[in-house]
Scaffold this active site. Structure first.
Site, mmCIF file in Angstrom:
data_model
loop_
_atom_site.group_PDB
_atom_site.id
_atom_site.type_symbol
_atom_site.label_atom_id
_atom_site.label_comp_id
_atom_site.label_asym_id
_atom_site.label_seq_id
_atom_site.Cartn_x
_atom_site.Cartn_y
_atom_site.Cartn_z
ATOM 1 N N TRP A 99 -6.766 -13.882 11.791
ATOM 2 C CA TRP A 99 -6.820 -12.417 11.875
ATOM 3 C C TRP A 99 -8.188 -11.902 12.297
ATOM 4 O O TRP A 99 -8.292 -10.841 12.910
ATOM 5 C CB TRP A 99 -6.382 -11.768 10.554
ATOM 6 N N ARG A 104 0.857 -1.191 0.000
ATOM 7 C CA ARG A 104 0.000 0.000 0.000
ATOM 8 C C ARG A 104 0.889 1.236 0.000
ATOM 9 O O ARG A 104 0.611 2.227 -0.664
ATOM 10 C CB ARG A 104 -0.928 -0.023 1.198
ATOM 11 N N HIS A 139 -7.479 -9.592 -3.554
ATOM 12 C CA HIS A 139 -6.357 -8.652 -3.381
ATOM 13 C C HIS A 139 -5.353 -8.774 -4.534
ATOM 14 O O HIS A 139 -4.153 -8.637 -4.325
ATOM 15 C CB HIS A 139 -5.646 -8.921 -2.047
ATOM 16 N N TYR A 145 -3.675 -5.551 15.525
ATOM 17 C CA TYR A 145 -3.626 -4.743 14.304
ATOM 18 C C TYR A 145 -3.123 -3.349 14.673
ATOM 19 O O TYR A 145 -3.892 -2.485 15.119
ATOM 20 C CB TYR A 145 -5.004 -4.701 13.633
ATOM 21 N N GLU A 205 -1.959 1.135 4.368
ATOM 22 C CA GLU A 205 -2.779 2.026 3.534
ATOM 23 C C GLU A 205 -2.545 3.493 3.898
ATOM 24 O O GLU A 205 -2.412 4.344 3.034
ATOM 25 C CB GLU A 205 -4.274 1.731 3.719
ATOM 26 N N ASP A 207 -7.499 -14.032 1.911
ATOM 27 C CA ASP A 207 -8.482 -13.225 2.653
ATOM 28 C C ASP A 207 -9.340 -12.380 1.707
ATOM 29 O O ASP A 207 -8.931 -12.059 0.588
ATOM 30 C CB ASP A 207 -7.750 -12.306 3.648
ATOM 31 N N GLU A 208 -10.507 -12.013 2.214
ATOM 32 C CA GLU A 208 -11.357 -10.979 1.627
ATOM 33 C C GLU A 208 -11.499 -11.084 0.111
ATOM 34 O O GLU A 208 -11.298 -10.104 -0.611
ATOM 35 C CB GLU A 208 -10.793 -9.600 2.001
ATOM 36 N N ASP A 229 -0.646 -7.042 -3.640
ATOM 37 C CA ASP A 229 -2.016 -6.657 -3.301
ATOM 38 C C ASP A 229 -2.585 -5.872 -4.473
ATOM 39 O O ASP A 229 -1.972 -5.800 -5.547
ATOM 40 C CB ASP A 229 -2.046 -5.849 -1.992
ATOM 41 N N ASP A 232 -2.249 -0.978 12.923
ATOM 42 C CA ASP A 232 -2.563 0.143 12.033
ATOM 43 C C ASP A 232 -3.834 0.854 12.493
ATOM 44 O O ASP A 232 -4.267 1.812 11.847
ATOM 45 C CB ASP A 232 -2.731 -0.327 10.581
ATOM 46 N N TRP A 237 -0.419 -2.840 8.575
ATOM 47 C CA TRP A 237 -0.918 -2.563 7.210
ATOM 48 C C TRP A 237 -0.628 -1.098 6.892
ATOM 49 O O TRP A 237 -0.690 -0.239 7.774
ATOM 50 C CB TRP A 237 -2.427 -2.846 7.138
HETATM 51 C C1 ACM Z 1 -6.560 -8.987 6.573
HETATM 52 O O1 ACM Z 1 -6.466 -8.085 7.426
HETATM 53 N N1 ACM Z 1 -7.380 -8.845 5.550
HETATM 54 C C2 ACM Z 1 -5.757 -10.185 6.662
#
Ligand code: ACM
Length: 637
Positions: free
Chosen positions: A421, A175, A278, A446, A494, A354-355, A204, A448, A492
């Site tokens: 996570w 990011r 991602h 986390y 971002e 993920d996601e 990503d 961030d 993370w």
């Molecule tokens: C994540 O935070 N999507 C692993």
């Protein structure tokens, strides 16, 4: 006479007494070691310092690192000698055949006569030296020659070893891009607190950051995007002809250099290639990899392309996924994982998982046909099919597959390692069916997220105060410890435009995580930890590492009382602070009213300003809290 601190603790004498005693002797270790016995006096480093090693090659390298640091800050050379035993006034580093010293553990004995550090393996010596640095004046961490008259180490006997073998930090280099030198510096910072895994999130939607020689477009196209700065997620969509000037990637030579640098500091680099979601950077490079094969996709620049309604669901405005029904995808992944497996000595490869938004898979004829052929009944099973194919590819390269807890959806691949996570429930469930797990729950680890009130912090999402991250325990009750490899925090990026801000987000919460993964559970004590964190702040200042002081800021609780009026409750995360406040638009100091009880808002007041003090010293920042914001939080119109 020696003071036996662990015994004092076991006897239940108050932690405040413990803090005072450690403070008296200037011992503020993070993470807290397994046991400390304090002796009398201290060891003063002589002008002509000798480091003695027992001759092992790796030990000699560690001795050179120690000598390098000492000679840099003291301004004169240090001699390294080989011998079987310590010399007077020396630092003696020895590997011992004593198998009672656990893996990565060490024994450190400092007396006025000498320093002796023993371990069963070089990693233990390395960690013992990190402890030694924390026993020395903070100037040991200076970037240049330090003005210290006497370099002393308090007399102490320490026995120490980690609670968990996996003590990780995830750094998202996608990011926002961090250079090779920045990653090296990051490794130097993390090892001070005995972290040993650097999880690099390498791919990503916003970039592909690792050279794959057989797939050159991944970095020719995928590593670059239109530059944007400001509020992440709200940027304008890049114009088709806009120059893609932001980004970067590590060549394989760069990565080899980083891996070697990390290895010399007992850090394993875990590579993550995040698929099948991602994957916009891969898709922008090779559009044939999606189910939609749309060639207009481009590397995301922080503009909105996924919608998160806020209840854990999400949907994509474009297809950022690899198509599970396309054989070319598996050929692509075989190439990627062949090169990744060759490059990284880490026994694991993280495949993300993920996601993944599956709306485009649902519409795809190829996916429908595959599901029919394979008897897959829903999208979870389709993702599980994909993950199992990836697992087979990774296994064929001699590595174990790791993934985020979504890899459990629709059926977990044999021997897959789960990184939990979404809280610890995924990890708990995986351990119950005998899968290895790393815990990195978003509600504790986390780093961030906000660490203080959002009105006084750079924008991010959700809250994780230091005190909550200190409660992290990678081994939840009832879980079989043999399946829990350990824990890690995730940084993370971002909203981390610079390494300075990455540091601000990581420290001090990274200290809380370090103690949670290294120290015995029974050794953790919040008040004592805060005391050590505050000492560490001075050391960060010397080291020029940025950190957050948000633990000094008040916590606002907005309450609607029985008559519908706003009541403001203020509290602090740590003990011993007084909050001063104003409603009159001026900036409070310690001569203003001190907060004693919930506040009602004077008629027409627009803002509450607060600040914390310890005695006469300002500790927190002045925070301006709009009354309208508090009313919103209390749901008062
Ligand atoms: C994540 O935070 N999507 C692993």
């Amino acid at each position: 006479m020696k003071k036996v601190l662990p015994v004092i603790l076991l006897l239940g004498i108050s932690c405040a007494a413990f803090s005072q005693r450690t403070a008296k002797k200037n011992i503020y270790l993070i993470p807290q070691p397994v046991s400390i016995l304090q002796g009398e006096g201290s060891f003063t480093l002589p002008y002509q310092l000798i480091i003695v090693t027992t001759g092992n090659k790796e030990l000699k390298k560690i001795a050179q690192q120690l000598a390098g640091r000492l000679s840099l800050v003291r301004g004169h050379p240090v001699t390294i000698k080989e011998a079987k035993a310590a010399l007077p006034k020396s630092i003696f580093l020895s590997l011992s055949a004593d198998h009672s010293i656990p893996k990565e553990g060490y024994r450190l004995k400092v007396t006025p006569a000498a320093v002796s550090l023993t371990a069963a393996e070089p990693a233990g010596i390395f960690y013992g030296i990190q402890t030694l640095y924390q026993l020395l004046p903070g100037e040991i961490l200076s970037k240049t020659l330090a003005d210290v008259k006497q370099w002393t180490i308090p007399a102490v006997t320490i026995e120490d070893y980690p609670r968990f073998g996996w003590r990780g930090i995830l750094l998202d280099v996608v990011r926002h891009w961090f250079t090779k030198q920045q990653v090296k510096d990051f490794i130097d910072d993390m090892v001070q607190f005995k972290f040993n895994v650097l999880h690099l999130h390498l791919t990503d939607d916003q970039g592909w950051r690792l050279e794959i020689k057989s797939l050159p477009k991944l970095t020719e196209v995928g590593a670059w995007r239109a530059p944007r700065i400001g509020r992440w997620g709200e940027f304008t969509k890049p114009a088709p002809d806009e120059p893609k000037t932001y980004g970067g990637f590590y060549t394989q030579d760069d990565m080899r250099e980083l891996i070697q640098y990390a290895k010399e500091r007992y850090v394993t680099i875990l590579p993550e290639i995040d698929v099948p979601g991602h994957s916009l950077a891969a898709v922008a490079s090779y559009p044939e990899l999606t189910c939609t094969t749309d060639s207009t996709y481009e590397v995301n620049a922080g503009n909105r392309f996924m919608i998160w309604p806020g209840n854990g669901t999400f949907y994509g405005l474009l297809d950022n996924t690899l198509c599970p029904a396309n054989e070319k995808v598996y050929e692509f992944l075989d190439k990627v994982f062949t090169e990744v497996a060759r490059l990284f000595p880490c026994p694991y490869i993280h495949m993300g998982g993920d996601e993944c938004y599956k709306g485009y898979w649902e519409k795809s004829e190829a996916c429908k046909q595959l599901m029919q052929k394979e008897g897959l009944k829903d999208m979870h099973e389709l993702q599980s099919y994909f993950v199992k194919r990836v697992s087979a590819i990774i296994s064929s390269k001699g590595k174990k597959m790791m993934g985020w807890d979504e890899i459990m959806d629709g059926g977990l691949a044999d021997s897959a390692v789960v990184m939990s996570w979404q809280g610890m429930k995924g990890g708990t469930a995986a351990a119950a069916v005998k899968h290895a797990v790393v815990m990195s729950p978003n509600d504790y680890a986390y780093v961030d997220l906000y660490q203080g009130d959002p009105v006084a912090e750079p924008p991010t999402y959700s809250m994780l105060r230091l005190s909550k991250s200190y409660q992290f325990d990678p081994l939840p009750p009832g879980v079989d410890s043999q399946y829990i490899l350990g824990g890690q925090c995730n940084l993370w990026s971002e909203r981390l435009y610079t390494m300075r801000h990455a540091q601000y987000m990581l420290w001090p919460r990274g200290l809380a995580i370090a103690e949670s993964v290294w120290s015995p559970k029974g050794k953790k004590n919040w008040n004592d930890f805060v005391h050590r964190v505050e000492n560490q702040f001075h050391r960060f200042d010397i080291e020029e590492i940025k950190y957050s002081r948000s633990l000094y800021d008040p916590i606002f609780t907005a309450v609607k009382d029985s008559s519908g009026q706003l009541q403001i409750v203020l509290s602090t995360e740590i003990e011993g602070l007084t909050i001063y406040y104003s409603f009159d638009e001026t900036y409070p100091d310690n001569f203003y009213p001190a907060y004693r009880a919930p506040l009602s808002v004077p008629k027409d007041a627009a803002n509450l300003k607060v600040v914390t003090y310890r005695g006469k010293e300002q500790m927190g920042k002045i925070i301006n809290m709009p009354i309208a914001e508090l009313k919103k939080r209390a749901k008062i119109n």
